[in-house]
Design an enzyme around this catalytic site. Structure first.
Site, PDB file in Angstrom:
ATOM      1  N   SER A 179       0.797  -1.235   0.000  1.00 30.47           N
ATOM      2  CA  SER A 179       0.000   0.000   0.000  1.00 30.47           C
ATOM      3  C   SER A 179       0.830   1.286   0.000  1.00 30.47           C
ATOM      4  CB  SER A 179      -0.967   0.028   1.178  1.00 30.47           C
ATOM      5  OG  SER A 179      -0.277   0.235   2.392  1.00 30.47           O
ATOM      6  N   LYS A 200       0.766   4.841   6.706  1.00 27.80           N
ATOM      7  CA  LYS A 200       0.241   5.677   5.612  1.00 27.80           C
ATOM      8  C   LYS A 200       0.919   7.041   5.671  1.00 27.80           C
ATOM      9  CE  LYS A 200      -2.755   2.463   4.681  1.00 27.80           C
ATOM     10  NZ  LYS A 200      -2.422   1.489   3.692  1.00 27.80           N
TER      11      LYS A 200
END
Length: 187
Positions: free
Chosen positions: A40, A81
């Site tokens: 990701s 993230k």
């Protein structure tokens, strides 16, 4: 003489226990390792990259745009993230361009900077802050909007909603393993 040997062992045992307690406190409150799980954050981070998390940084400063953070996504799972939106801001993506408060913002970290072949282009589906869970028109105080760098394969604020700053474990900017990837990440 046996008294001296006994005292020497006792002293070493005390030193070992103090060092162990110190190491545990450092890991619990200051720095700890983390292993990237999944794609990701590509092309910045790759699956199985090992990093150091700075756990105390957000006790003295606030998250900044483009910080790479680890946060509690659930009681069992932490995610890694990138901070995109900050409190008081409006975020949207249109035609793969990030806009903060209506102004275009460059995202140089999405460009490929190494020799790893690009498997897929980085595409961010269009969205506005209002379309995300919570339906906010501005990021409230105490929250941030996070996205994975691999926008087409990331569970982030687009599905989780805004992330409370209280959920953030810390910031990471050092890859220490594998050896060929050791480096500091640029903000």
């Amino acid at each position: 003489m046996s008294q001296q040997i006994s005292n020497g062992r006792s002293d070493w045992f005390k030193v070992f226990i103090i060092a162990l307690i110190f190491a545990l406190l450092v890991r619990k409150f200051l720095f700890s390792p983390i292993i990237v799980d999944g794609p990701s954050m590509q092309p910045t981070l790759y699956d199985r990259d090992q990093m150091i998390v700075n756990k105390f940084i957000y006790h003295i400063t606030k998250p900044e745009r483009f910080d790479i953070v680890i946060f509690h996504a659930s009681e069992q799972k932490d995610f890694i993230k990138r901070v995109i939106g900050l409190p008081g801001e409006h975020v949207m993506v249109e035609d793969n361009i990030l806009y903060i408060d209506g102004k275009e913002v460059e995202q140089p970290f999405l460009e490929q900077h190494d020799d790893t072949p690009i498997i897929y282009p980085i595409i961010t589906n269009d969205f506005t802050l209002e379309m995300l869970p919570g339906g906010y028109d501005e990021i409230p105080e105490g929250y941030v909007l996070v996205l994975g760098d691999n926008r087409s394969n990331s569970t982030d604020s687009r599905s989780l909603g805004l992330i409370s700053i209280d959920q953030i474990v810390g910031k990471t900017s050092i890859i220490y393993w594998p050896l060929q990837r050791i480096h500091f990440l640029k903000d």
